[in-house]
Design a protein around this motif. Structure first.
Motif: not given
Length: 323
Positions: A13-24, A93-107
Motif C-alpha cells: 500500500d502507499d503508506g507502507t515503508v519499503r526497504a531492502a537488504g541482503a545477507l552477505l 504504527h506504519r506497516p513495513k516490508v523488507v525484501q531480502y536477497w542472498a548476496a556475495q561480495v564482488i569488491a
C-alpha cells in the motif's frame, strides 16, 4: 524456512515503508559465514538494509544499502523471505516490508555509514545468537536451507522484454529499426541499476533497434558490448526456431551473470525451455505461467541458475515489473 523458489513484485500500500537488504555470505572451508551490522542508535545487530529512495527499485536499494552499511559491493543472488512488521512511535504504527536477497561480495567499497559502527562476519550459528530480532532468523534459515540444497551458489540469467516503442502504426521505416519511445528510453535507463545489482557481465539481444536500445544504457555504463542475435528477433525466430535454443544453450554454457533481451512472441519459448531445466515444480510452473501472458514491456525475469552447460538447473525465479 526455505528460500522462496518464486518471488514476484511485492504488492504494498502507499503508506507502507519499503526497504531492502541482503545477507552477505561466504564459505570458510566447510563453514558458512554471514555478515551482520551493529547500529549504535538502537544497540542492535541485524542484516544490512534500508529504505528505498524515491524512484529506486528494490534490487538497487538492496545493493546500495549493503555498500553504505558494510563498505562492500555485492551481487544479488537468490531471493529470501520478506520481512513484514510495523514501525513508528508514537502510534499509529506504519506497516513495513523488507525484501531480502542472498548476496556475495564482488569488491570492497569504502567507509561505512555513520549509523553503523561495526560489521562482523560470523558463523551462522553464532550469527543467530547475536541477531536481536527473531524475524531476522527467517532469512538465515532460508539461506542455510538453500545452501544445503545446493541453490545458494548460483548465477543470474535476466530475461527481458524490450521497453516501450514507437507504435508500428506511426513508424514509416523498416520494423527492425523502430526505436524506443520516450517512456521506453526512461525504462532502459531504469534498468541500469537493476542489471548492475546482479553484476551482469554478458549481454545478448535481438538484433533489432528496440532490443539493443533497451540494454544499451547498461552496456555503456558497464563497459560491455552487445551481442546481437538474429535468432532472438521475431523474424529470425519465425524462420528457424531451433537457433533460439542454440543461443540459450551458449548462455547457459558460459555460466556467468547475463541478460537476454527479446520480443513478446519469442519469450514463451525461452521461458518454456528454461522450465525444462529445473528440478523444482514451483519454478517450472512459474516459468510456464510467465510464458502464458508474457512479460510487460521493460519487465525483467531473473532465473537463478546453478551450474552450467548440460548441468545448468534453474533454482529460483523472480520478476521485476516496471516501477
Amino acid at each position: 524456512m526455505t528460500a522462496p523458489a518464486v518471488a514476484l513484485p511485492v504488492p504494498v500500500d502507499d503508506g507502507t515503508v519499503r526497504a531492502a537488504g541482503a545477507l552477505l555470505w561466504r564459505g570458510r572451508g566447510k563453514r558458512l559465514e554471514v555478515a551482520i551490522v551493529h547500529r549504535p542508535k538502537y544497540d542492535d545487530w541485524s542484516w544490512p538494509k534500508g529504505k528505498l529512495d524515491p524512484g529506486e527499485s528494490w534490487a538497487e536499494a538492496a545493493v546500495r544499502e549493503v555498500l553504505e552499511e558494510t563498505g562492500l559491493h555485492a551481487r544479488l543472488g537468490i531471493p529470501l523471505p520478506l520481512a513484514r512488521y510495523r514501525v513508528g512511535a508514537p502510534r499509529p504504527h506504519r506497516p513495513k516490508v523488507v525484501q531480502y536477497w542472498a548476496a556475495q561480495v564482488i569488491a570492497t567499497g569504502g567507509p561505512i555509514a555513520q549509523e553503523v559502527d561495526e560489521v562482523r562476519w560470523l558463523p551462522a550459528a553464532k550469527a543467530r545468537r547475536t541477531l536481536r530480532y527473531r524475524r531476522d532468523q527467517m532469512q538465515l534459515d532460508a539461506l542455510l536451507a538453500a545452501a544445503d540444497g545446493g541453490a545458494l551458489d548460483s548465477w543470474p540469467l535476466l530475461v527481458i522484454r524490450h521497453a516501450s516503442t514507437v507504435p508500428r502504426s506511426r513508424w514509416k521505416g523498416e520494423d527492425d529499426v523502430r526505436p524506443l519511445n520516450e517512456p521506453g528510453k526512461e525504462r532502459a535507463a531504469e534498468l541500469v541499476p537493476v542489471l548492475a545489482a546482479y553484476h551482469v557481465q554478458r549481454l545478448v539481444t535481438s538484433d533489432t533497434e528496440r532490443c539493443a536500445a533497451t540494454l544499451a544504457p547498461y552496456a555503456r555504463s558497464a563497459g560491455l558490448r552487445l551481442r546481437g542475435k538474429h535468432s532472438l528477433s521475431e523474424e529470425g525466430f519465425a524462420k528457424d526456431g531451433s537457433r533460439l535454443s542454440k543461443a540459450l544453450d551458449k548462455l547457459l554454457a558460459h555460466g556467468e551473470p547475463a541478460a537476454l533481451c527479446t520480443h513478446r512472441p519469442v519469450l514463451p519459448t525461452v521461458l518454456r525451455e528454461l522450465a525444462e531445466r529445473t528440478d523444482s515444480a514451483d519454478v517450472a510452473e512459474a516459468l510456464r505461467e510467465s510464458a502464458g501472458p508474457g512479460l510487460v514491456k521493460g519487465e525483467v525475469l531473473v532465473a537463478h541458475v546453478r551450474g552450467r552447460g548440460d548441468d545448468a538447473r534453474v533454482v529460483a525465479v523472480e520478476r521485476h515489473d516496471t516501477y
